[in-house]
Design a protein around this motif. Structure first.
Motif, PDB file in Angstrom:
ATOM      1  N   ILE A   1       5.518   4.938  -4.301  1.00 38.76           N
ATOM      2  CA  ILE A   1       4.181   5.345  -3.835  1.00 38.76           C
ATOM      3  C   ILE A   1       3.840   6.797  -4.151  1.00 38.76           C
ATOM      4  CG2 ILE A   1       4.286   3.661  -1.957  1.00 38.76           C
ATOM      5  CD1 ILE A   1       4.680   6.086  -0.035  1.00 38.76           C
TER       6      ILE A   1
ATOM      7  N   GLN B   1       0.643  -2.605  -6.240  1.00 38.95           N
ATOM      8  CA  GLN B   1       0.154  -1.640  -5.260  1.00 38.95           C
ATOM      9  C   GLN B   1      -1.370  -1.693  -5.192  1.00 38.95           C
ATOM     10  OE1 GLN B   1      -0.055   3.160  -4.854  1.00 38.95           O
ATOM     11  NE2 GLN B   1       1.976   2.325  -5.299  1.00 38.95           N
TER      12      GLN B   1
ATOM     13  N   GLN C   1       0.833  -1.194   0.000  1.00 40.29           N
ATOM     14  CA  GLN C   1       0.000   0.000   0.000  1.00 40.29           C
ATOM     15  C   GLN C   1       0.873   1.251   0.000  1.00 40.29           C
ATOM     16  OE1 GLN C   1      -3.432   0.112   2.729  1.00 40.29           O
ATOM     17  NE2 GLN C   1      -2.861  -1.950   3.378  1.00 40.29           N
ATOM     18  N   GLN C   2       0.216   2.396   0.005  1.00 39.43           N
ATOM     19  CA  GLN C   2       0.940   3.671   0.057  1.00 39.43           C
ATOM     20  C   GLN C   2       1.347   3.973   1.497  1.00 39.43           C
ATOM     21  OE1 GLN C   2      -1.759   6.482  -1.902  1.00 39.43           O
ATOM     22  NE2 GLN C   2      -0.353   6.570  -3.620  1.00 39.43           N
TER      23      GLN C   2
END
Length: 342
Positions: free
Chosen positions: A266, A64, A34-35
């Protein structure tokens, strides 16, 4: 000797077959992230996790996802055997029957998740949320602490607040349009909101009054059992990355290679990433296996998170024991390898 046309074709086909066999020799495994900021994402960017996987004959397909809920769904479907999920999402997913195990604590969330009020919203303190619109990713650690704060600390009924289920990119877009008054989220979205808002509470404060939240790496139990070499090498590389960060974090400046790597993975500006890193703590291998985390604390956190999710009707009932969903064995091996190397 001159080769016939048929011979040349046969040779070409044979060469192609050999090339294809060589290409297909390494198994490909999808790992979802994830970010979030931290040594994990930097280790994706600098390739050390890919190198660790290759030792076990596996290639990683990095993907992602915009939320832990999406990764939970992918894990349940069998499409993604390893992924990043917050502690609340892990509690929800395991309770619903996803056979996963937490094997690495990515970060202690602390100040990196915060409740931010938009300038001009009329919100000066948490109690001012009544009647306002608040964006938060549902069944996330942010959602968990938002509701904990309302019910246990600020004496606000969630029914008196318009809580909207939004993923981080949606929160940023809604914020910029003026569609929401506040949001509970993490960087880089949090950093963007801070340009036109202010923090009125964070997960360090709420965690101190209730239970802490964390991001973790989880693995499908069956995959881990079938691929112990991969899991060992992957976790050892994680431990090395975390040890590097904790020993050299002063050098992780906005223009440093690790921070640039995180930005490539990200998005976000270098300064914002450094600010976000400073809001978190990253347990090394010894800390991972301590009672604070995989040695007991993580199980307690999942238990408390599940009880709260039951109260919020996110899940029907909690499991009697969450210990089977925490696996410290790979971190223990990594910790021993670190000790032996000293």
């Amino acid at each position: 000797m001159t080769m016939t046309l048929a011979g040349r074709r046969l040779a070409a086909l044979t060469a192609a077959a050999v090339l294809m066999a060589g290409t297909a020799s390494a198994e490909s495994v999808v790992v979802g992230y994830q970010q979030i900021v931290g040594p994990f994402v930097a280790a994706i960017a600098d390739g050390r996790l890919d190198e660790a996987a290759k030792k076990a004959g596996i290639e990683i397909d990095w993907r992602q996802f915009s939320s832990g809920g999406d990764i939970s769904t992918a894990l349940a479907s069998g499409n993604v055997p390893i992924g990043v999920i917050g502690s609340t999402g892990i509690a929800a997913s395991t309770t619903r029957g996803v056979d996963m195990q937490l094997f690495w604590i990515l970060d202690n969330i602390g100040k990196s998740e915060a409740l931010v009020a938009r300038n001009g919203s009329g919100i000066e303190k948490p109690e001012d949320l009544v009647g306002k619109k608040v964006g938060v990713p549902f069944v996330s650690t942010s959602h968990f602490h938002l509701l904990i704060g309302m019910e246990k600390i600020w004496n606000i009924s969630p029914k008196d607040v318009q809580i909207l289920n939004m993923k981080p990119p949606q929160i940023v877009a809604a914020w910029q349009r003026g569609d929401i008054d506040a949001a509970y989220v993490w960087p880089p979205a949090l950093s963007q909101l801070m340009a036109d808002g202010k923090v009125i509470a964070d997960s360090e404060q709420i965690g101190a009054a209730s239970v802490p939240t964390f991001d973790g790496l989880v693995v499908d139990k069956g995959f881990a059992e079938k691929n112990p070499e991969f899991m060992t090498e992957f976790t050892k590389a994680m431990a090395e990355a975390y040890a590097d960060y904790n020993a050299n974090k002063a050098s992780w400046t906005a223009d440093s290679e690790p921070v640039k790597g995180i930005s490539r993975m990200i998005g976000g500006e270098g300064k914002d990433i450094v600010d976000a890193l400073n809001m978190l703590s990253f347990p090394n291998a010894d800390e991972q296996i301590s009672d604070t985390w995989l040695g007991g604390g993580a199980t307690r956190a999942l238990t408390d998170s599940a009880k709260f999710l039951v109260d919020q009707k996110q899940i029907d009932s909690a499991l009697p024991d969450y210990a089977p969903y925490v696996n410290a064995s790979f971190a223990e091996t990594a910790a021993k390898a670190e000790q032996a190397a000293k």
